[in-house]
Write a protein that holds these residues in place. Structure first.
Motif, PDB file in Angstrom:
ATOM      1  N   LEU A   8       0.697  -1.180  -0.157  1.00 47.93           N
ATOM      2  CA  LEU A   8      -0.281  -0.162   0.063  1.00 47.93           C
ATOM      3  C   LEU A   8       0.839   1.495  -0.132  1.00 47.93           C
ATOM      4  N   TRP A   9       2.025   1.310   0.748  1.00 48.94           N
ATOM      5  CA  TRP A   9       2.933   2.424   0.763  1.00 48.94           C
ATOM      6  C   TRP A   9       4.252   2.303   0.244  1.00 48.94           C
ATOM      7  N   HIS A  10       4.666   1.039  -0.042  1.00 53.39           N
ATOM      8  CA  HIS A  10       5.958   1.107  -0.920  1.00 53.39           C
ATOM      9  C   HIS A  10       5.853  -0.009  -1.823  1.00 53.39           C
ATOM     10  N   VAL A  54      -1.934   6.442  -8.158  1.00 52.91           N
ATOM     11  CA  VAL A  54      -3.164   7.101  -7.623  1.00 52.91           C
ATOM     12  C   VAL A  54      -4.395   6.121  -7.302  1.00 52.91           C
ATOM     13  N   GLY A  55      -4.228   4.881  -7.853  1.00 49.84           N
ATOM     14  CA  GLY A  55      -5.237   3.739  -7.372  1.00 49.84           C
ATOM     15  C   GLY A  55      -4.857   3.362  -6.109  1.00 49.84           C
ATOM     16  N   MET A  56      -3.383   3.147  -5.844  1.00 54.93           N
ATOM     17  CA  MET A  56      -2.910   2.622  -4.562  1.00 54.93           C
ATOM     18  C   MET A  56      -3.240   3.635  -3.417  1.00 54.93           C
ATOM     19  N   SER A  57      -3.190   4.894  -3.742  1.00 57.98           N
ATOM     20  CA  SER A  57      -3.700   6.074  -2.618  1.00 57.98           C
ATOM     21  C   SER A  57      -5.174   5.786  -2.463  1.00 57.98           C
ATOM     22  N   LEU A  58      -5.797   5.389  -3.483  1.00 57.69           N
ATOM     23  CA  LEU A  58      -7.249   5.392  -2.940  1.00 57.69           C
ATOM     24  C   LEU A  58      -7.506   4.176  -2.196  1.00 57.69           C
ATOM     25  N   ALA A  59      -6.935   2.892  -2.477  1.00 59.35           N
ATOM     26  CA  ALA A  59      -6.860   1.730  -1.607  1.00 59.35           C
ATOM     27  C   ALA A  59      -6.523   1.910  -0.337  1.00 59.35           C
TER      28      ALA A  59
END
Length: 197
Positions: free
Chosen positions: A60-62, A88-93
């Protein structure tokens, strides 16, 4: 004498009926399971490494990749994975999964308060807490599905890490306890007991 009887009746009507032992045990178990789910989800979000595939560890972060001498090199720049929309998608997740933990904490607080402070509104607090737990389930599920959709080409069942399974278990517990809490409140509502009598 009549005024005293009316006041006594009103006080008795406002008193909450005493809960059965079995109901108290079930409510305590729901609270315990929600607390466990929050701990599991918190660990999963903080660690954030959910999938190991094709020599990369996606989180999620790395984003980590195996370098020379089998050493993991991690970066917060998810664009290095060369997957369109991953940043962007991972920021949302991660936002949805993190928000799910916050909502679940408020839900747990309402569940606990409804049990400690037994008054007329305690059942409403229990219902509101259960609804917040269900909202946590929806947020957590959305986060997991977003993660899986973004990395659909890399998904490998054996590649999912322990922290991913922690989040998966927490999501299931949020659903199970939210539904159980609402159902328990409906079958133990005082009006239902009066109808049965």
């Amino acid at each position: 004498m009549t005024a005293i009887a009316v006041q006594a009746q009103q006080l008795f009507a406002h008193r909450r009926p005493k809960r059965a032992f079995f109901e108290t045990v079930i409510r305590s178990l729901i609270i315990l399971c929600v607390a466990i789910a929050i701990v599991l989800s918190s660990i999963s979000v903080c660690d954030g490494h959910w999938l190991f595939a094709k020599g990369k560890l996606f989180g999620l972060w790395h984003l980590c990749a195996i370098g020379n001498n089998s050493v993991l090199k991690c970066t917060t720049s998810l664009t290095m994975a060369n997957i369109s929309g991953l940043n962007v998608g991972m920021s949302l997740a991660r936002s949805m999964v993190s928000f799910a933990v916050v909502v679940a904490i408020f839900g747990l607080e309402l569940l606990m308060v409804s049990q400690v402070c037994e008054d007329i509104g305690s059942r409403k607090k229990w219902s509101m807490g259960s609804l917040l737990i269900l909202l946590s389930f929806l947020l957590s599920l959305s986060g997991i599905l977003s993660f899986l959709i973004l990395l659909r080409d890399y998904i490998n069942f054996m590649g999912f890490t322990l922290t991913y399974w922690c989040e998966f278990t927490a999501t299931f517990l949020f659903f199970l306890n939210g539904i159980s809490g609402l159902h328990l409140n409906t079958i133990t509502f005082p009006q239902n007991r009066m109808r049965k009598k």
